[in-house]
Design a protein around this motif. Structure first.
Motif, short mmCIF file in Angstrom:
data_model
loop_
_atom_site.label_atom_id
_atom_site.label_comp_id
_atom_site.label_asym_id
_atom_site.label_seq_id
_atom_site.Cartn_x
_atom_site.Cartn_y
_atom_site.Cartn_z
N ASP A 8 -10.20 26.14 -26.75
CA ASP A 8 -11.52 26.61 -27.67
C ASP A 8 -11.34 28.24 -28.18
OD1 ASP A 8 -12.86 24.15 -27.03
OD2 ASP A 8 -13.39 24.88 -25.15
N TRP A 9 -10.92 28.98 -27.16
CA TRP A 9 -10.70 30.32 -27.67
C TRP A 9 -9.60 30.67 -28.77
CZ3 TRP A 9 -14.05 33.96 -26.33
CH2 TRP A 9 -14.82 33.96 -25.13
N ASP A 10 -8.58 29.82 -28.65
CA ASP A 10 -7.76 29.88 -29.65
C ASP A 10 -8.37 29.52 -31.16
OD1 ASP A 10 -5.67 30.81 -27.92
OD2 ASP A 10 -4.75 28.46 -28.02
N ILE A 11 -9.35 28.76 -31.12
CA ILE A 11 -9.85 28.09 -32.26
C ILE A 11 -10.71 29.45 -32.80
CG2 ILE A 11 -11.75 26.58 -33.26
CD1 ILE A 11 -10.40 24.51 -31.59
N LEU A 12 -11.51 29.93 -31.73
CA LEU A 12 -12.46 30.88 -32.04
C LEU A 12 -11.57 32.24 -32.83
CD1 LEU A 12 -15.07 30.64 -29.17
CD2 LEU A 12 -15.31 29.89 -31.58
N ARG A 13 -10.56 32.47 -31.96
CA ARG A 13 -9.61 33.48 -32.51
C ARG A 13 -9.27 33.47 -34.04
NH1 ARG A 13 -4.83 33.45 -32.60
NH2 ARG A 13 -4.21 31.89 -30.98
N VAL A 14 -8.77 32.22 -34.22
CA VAL A 14 -8.25 31.94 -35.58
C VAL A 14 -9.59 32.07 -36.62
CG1 VAL A 14 -7.38 30.36 -37.25
CG2 VAL A 14 -6.29 30.60 -34.90
N LEU A 15 -10.69 31.39 -36.10
CA LEU A 15 -11.78 31.58 -37.07
C LEU A 15 -12.34 32.88 -37.25
CD1 LEU A 15 -13.83 28.45 -35.97
CD2 LEU A 15 -12.62 28.85 -38.13
N GLN A 16 -12.16 33.95 -36.14
CA GLN A 16 -12.53 35.10 -36.41
C GLN A 16 -11.79 36.06 -37.44
OE1 GLN A 16 -12.89 36.56 -32.39
NE2 GLN A 16 -15.01 36.11 -32.29
N GLN A 17 -10.38 35.58 -37.34
CA GLN A 17 -9.46 36.34 -38.36
C GLN A 17 -9.79 35.69 -39.63
OE1 GLN A 17 -5.98 35.62 -36.27
NE2 GLN A 17 -6.09 36.92 -35.01
N ARG A 38 -11.23 19.72 -35.17
CA ARG A 38 -12.41 19.26 -35.58
C ARG A 38 -13.58 18.88 -34.53
NH1 ARG A 38 -12.22 18.14 -40.75
NH2 ARG A 38 -9.90 17.44 -40.63
N THR A 39 -12.90 18.08 -33.63
CA THR A 39 -13.86 17.70 -32.41
C THR A 39 -14.37 19.04 -31.80
OG1 THR A 39 -12.89 15.58 -32.32
CG2 THR A 39 -14.02 16.31 -30.68
N ARG A 40 -13.55 19.91 -31.44
CA ARG A 40 -13.66 21.20 -30.58
C ARG A 40 -14.75 21.91 -31.64
NH1 ARG A 40 -10.72 22.68 -26.26
NH2 ARG A 40 -9.68 20.66 -25.33
N MET A 41 -14.55 22.09 -32.80
CA MET A 41 -15.40 22.79 -33.68
C MET A 41 -16.62 22.56 -33.61
SD MET A 41 -12.93 24.26 -36.60
CE MET A 41 -14.34 25.02 -37.78
N ARG A 42 -16.70 20.95 -33.79
CA ARG A 42 -18.12 20.41 -33.80
C ARG A 42 -18.82 20.78 -32.54
NH1 ARG A 42 -19.37 15.86 -31.70
NH2 ARG A 42 -17.22 15.06 -31.95
N LYS A 43 -18.24 20.46 -31.41
CA LYS A 43 -18.95 20.85 -30.22
C LYS A 43 -19.12 21.94 -29.87
CE LYS A 43 -16.90 16.92 -27.60
NZ LYS A 43 -15.98 16.41 -26.61
N LEU A 44 -18.47 23.21 -30.44
CA LEU A 44 -18.81 24.53 -30.46
C LEU A 44 -20.09 24.88 -31.16
CD1 LEU A 44 -15.22 25.90 -30.18
CD2 LEU A 44 -16.71 26.04 -28.52
N LEU A 45 -19.85 24.08 -32.17
CA LEU A 45 -21.12 24.31 -33.16
C LEU A 45 -22.54 23.91 -32.84
CD1 LEU A 45 -19.31 23.87 -36.73
CD2 LEU A 45 -20.62 26.00 -36.08
N GLU A 46 -22.44 22.74 -32.32
CA GLU A 46 -23.53 21.94 -31.69
C GLU A 46 -23.92 22.84 -30.53
OE1 GLU A 46 -22.25 17.92 -30.83
OE2 GLU A 46 -22.49 17.50 -32.88
N TYR A 141 -17.25 54.15 -38.28
CA TYR A 141 -15.92 53.83 -37.93
C TYR A 141 -15.49 52.41 -37.53
CZ TYR A 141 -15.83 59.01 -37.61
OH TYR A 141 -15.95 60.21 -38.11
N LYS A 142 -16.28 51.53 -37.14
CA LYS A 142 -16.01 50.45 -36.85
C LYS A 142 -17.56 49.36 -37.13
CE LYS A 142 -13.97 47.17 -33.52
NZ LYS A 142 -13.25 46.86 -32.31
N ASP A 143 -17.28 48.12 -37.49
CA ASP A 143 -18.61 47.18 -37.50
C ASP A 143 -17.89 45.70 -37.69
OD1 ASP A 143 -20.88 45.90 -37.70
OD2 ASP A 143 -21.07 46.41 -39.90
N THR A 144 -17.88 45.17 -36.46
CA THR A 144 -17.37 43.66 -36.24
C THR A 144 -18.06 43.03 -35.48
OG1 THR A 144 -15.44 42.65 -35.69
CG2 THR A 144 -16.06 44.54 -34.31
N PHE A 145 -17.86 41.43 -35.61
CA PHE A 145 -18.55 40.62 -34.85
C PHE A 145 -17.52 39.84 -33.97
CE2 PHE A 145 -21.50 41.20 -38.42
CZ PHE A 145 -22.61 41.38 -37.82
N SER A 146 -16.42 40.20 -33.98
CA SER A 146 -15.49 39.88 -33.13
C SER A 146 -15.32 40.05 -31.70
CB SER A 146 -13.85 40.08 -33.66
OG SER A 146 -13.88 39.57 -34.89
N TYR A 147 -14.99 39.27 -31.00
CA TYR A 147 -14.88 39.50 -29.28
C TYR A 147 -13.60 39.40 -28.89
CZ TYR A 147 -19.78 39.07 -29.94
OH TYR A 147 -21.20 39.43 -30.50
#
Length: 147
Positions: A8-17, A38-46, A141-147
């Motif tokens: 899940d964290w890897d998917i989120l990292r790629v999407l943030q990039q 695809r399944t993980r993204m759907r669950k994370l979105l839901e 100097y910085k404005d981001t939504f990444s964690y």
């Protein structure tokens, strides 16, 4: 939603990039199947762990003045004031904080005159507001939504 695992964290990292990355691209990057992504993204979105949004650079659309405003409210009026502030188009963020201010808001305006008008007209007329402290952004100097 159960706790997030490494996939899940890897998917989120790629999407943030790259929020436009396809499921197949993400799958290749993190060494899992496209179906898993695809399944993980759907669950994370839901579960509302993330959402796709469009970020617009305020300065590029004519909103050249950004301010962070600390607000003192009357006792027992904080929530009422917060709900009133949400209605203003220029208000991007409203939050309740411990410390010096009861509420902090972030606002964007085309001009300093628009900010002054908001303070002297809109905030001044907002029931429950006692005092405000305005901090105008000089340089970002910085404005981001990444964690």
């Amino acid at each position: 939603m159960p706790s997030l695992d490494q996939t899940d964290w890897d998917i989120l990292r790629v999407l943030q990039q790259n929020a436009k990355a396809s499921c197949s691209t993400i799958a290749k990057l993190i060494y899992v199947s496209e179906g898993t992504v695809r399944t993980r993204m759907r669950k994370l979105l839901e579960a509302k762990v993330f959402d796709f949004i469009i970020y617009t650079d305020p300065k590029k659309i004519g909103l050249d003045v950004q301010a962070i405003i600390g607000i003192h409210t009357q006792t027992d009026q904080q929530r009422h004031v917060a709900f009133q502030l949400q209605a203003f188009e220029a208000v991007r963020f409203v939050g309740s904080f411990s410390g010096t201010h009861d509420l902090i808001i972030q606002v964007y305006f085309p001009t300093k005159e628009d900010l002054v008008s908001f303070i002297n007209t809109d905030l001044a007329a907002t029931e429950g507001v006692i005092d405000v402290e305005v901090n105008v952004e000089l340089k970002q100097y910085k404005d981001t939504f990444s964690y």
